[in-house]
Enzyme design. Structure first.
Site, short mmCIF file in Angstrom:
data_model
loop_
_atom_site.label_atom_id
_atom_site.label_comp_id
_atom_site.label_asym_id
_atom_site.label_seq_id
_atom_site.Cartn_x
_atom_site.Cartn_y
_atom_site.Cartn_z
N GLU A 99 42.05 33.21 39.40
CA GLU A 99 42.33 34.23 40.41
C GLU A 99 41.22 35.26 40.46
O GLU A 99 40.61 35.59 39.45
CB GLU A 99 43.64 34.96 40.05
CG GLU A 99 44.87 34.44 40.77
CD GLU A 99 44.97 34.91 42.23
OE1 GLU A 99 43.94 35.26 42.84
OE2 GLU A 99 46.08 34.91 42.74
N ASP A 100 41.00 35.81 41.64
CA ASP A 100 40.05 36.91 41.78
C ASP A 100 40.62 38.18 41.15
O ASP A 100 39.98 38.82 40.33
CB ASP A 100 39.70 37.14 43.26
CG ASP A 100 40.92 37.24 44.18
OD1 ASP A 100 42.08 37.15 43.69
OD2 ASP A 100 40.72 37.39 45.40
N ASP A 103 46.99 42.09 41.58
CA ASP A 103 47.25 43.44 42.08
C ASP A 103 48.76 43.71 41.92
O ASP A 103 49.20 44.05 40.83
CB ASP A 103 46.77 43.47 43.54
CG ASP A 103 46.87 44.82 44.21
OD1 ASP A 103 46.77 45.84 43.52
OD2 ASP A 103 47.04 44.86 45.44
N PHE A 152 40.69 50.07 46.28
CA PHE A 152 40.48 48.82 46.99
C PHE A 152 39.05 48.33 46.73
O PHE A 152 38.09 49.05 46.95
CB PHE A 152 40.72 48.97 48.50
CG PHE A 152 40.89 47.63 49.15
CD1 PHE A 152 42.11 46.98 49.09
CD2 PHE A 152 39.82 47.01 49.78
CE1 PHE A 152 42.27 45.71 49.66
CE2 PHE A 152 39.97 45.75 50.35
CZ PHE A 152 41.20 45.11 50.29
N ARG A 165 32.57 39.64 51.16
CA ARG A 165 32.77 38.63 50.12
C ARG A 165 31.45 38.21 49.48
O ARG A 165 31.42 37.75 48.34
CB ARG A 165 33.43 37.37 50.70
CG ARG A 165 34.86 37.54 51.15
CD ARG A 165 35.50 36.17 51.37
NE ARG A 165 36.70 36.22 52.17
CZ ARG A 165 37.93 36.47 51.70
NH1 ARG A 165 38.09 36.72 50.41
NH2 ARG A 165 38.97 36.49 52.50
#
Ligand code: IMP
Ligand code: MG
Length: 175
Positions: A99-100, A103, A152, A165
């Site tokens: 996973e990136d 959250d 964020f 990205r």
């Protein structure tokens, strides 16, 4: 013309490289003889996946899954569905989810339970970034990278409205 959002660097290329190397070393110790299946969550994890597996010098397979959370902007709605499914069977495989960022945890929790139903031999989670202050559902990250603040983030696979990205570093996007 729309104004350009301001970016502040949070994690440099060197910091990312060092952390990916450490994660790869741990994954190597645990999976060297297991011929694991690494499952990347699109799109955010593509760059991390590419850098991670370049450091794994043993047989493995990779696949990707794409999930949607019906959300817009920065908030995930919590209603998750699979929009692009796996091509490789999970049953009896040693699966490592890549996973990136975790959250709220809603996406990851959904994915882990989705995969568990497919009866893998084992199922673990590697996440480059962890934003624990935002968690709505508990998620155990077996291979955690960075703990990040409640901001964020963009870059290194992470997007804002599909942009940023491609940045090689991780930045805080100013509101
Ligand atoms: P969740 O809230 O844990 O379900 O996160 C869902 C997804 O939202 C993550 O896998 C990321 O792709 C995306 N996401 C969460 N936080 C950020 C962020 O700070 N920047 C960009 N994408 C994010
Ligand atoms: Mg993601």
């Amino acid at each position: 013309m729309s104004s350009q959002p301001k970016l502040h660097i949070l994690l440099t290329r060197q910091q990312i490289e060092d952390t990916v190397s450490k994660l790869a070393a741990k994954v190597s110790d645990d999976y060297r003889d297991k011929h694991p299946l690494l499952i990347g969550v699109l799109k955010g994890s593509f760059m991390f996946m590419a850098d991670l597996i370049r450091r794994l010098d043993f047989p493995l397979e990779i696949d990707f899954i794409r999930l949607s959370s019906y959300g817009t902007g920065r908030e995930s709605s919590g209603k998750i569905k699979v929009v692009q499914s796996l091509g490789i069977e999970v049953k009896n495989r040693d699966v490592l989810v890549v996973e990136d960022i975790v959250d709220t945890g809603l996406t990851t929790a959904f994915l882990l339970s989705y995969l568990l139903k497919k009866k893998p031999a084992s199922l673990k989670l590697c996440a480059l970034s962890d934003k624990p202050s935002r968690r709505q559902i508990p998620v155990t990250i077996d291979y955690p990278g960075f703990t990040v603040p409640d901001k964020f983030l963009v870059g290194y696979g992470l997007d804002w409205d599909e942009k940023f990205r491609n940045l090689a570093e991780i930045y805080i996007l100013e509101d």
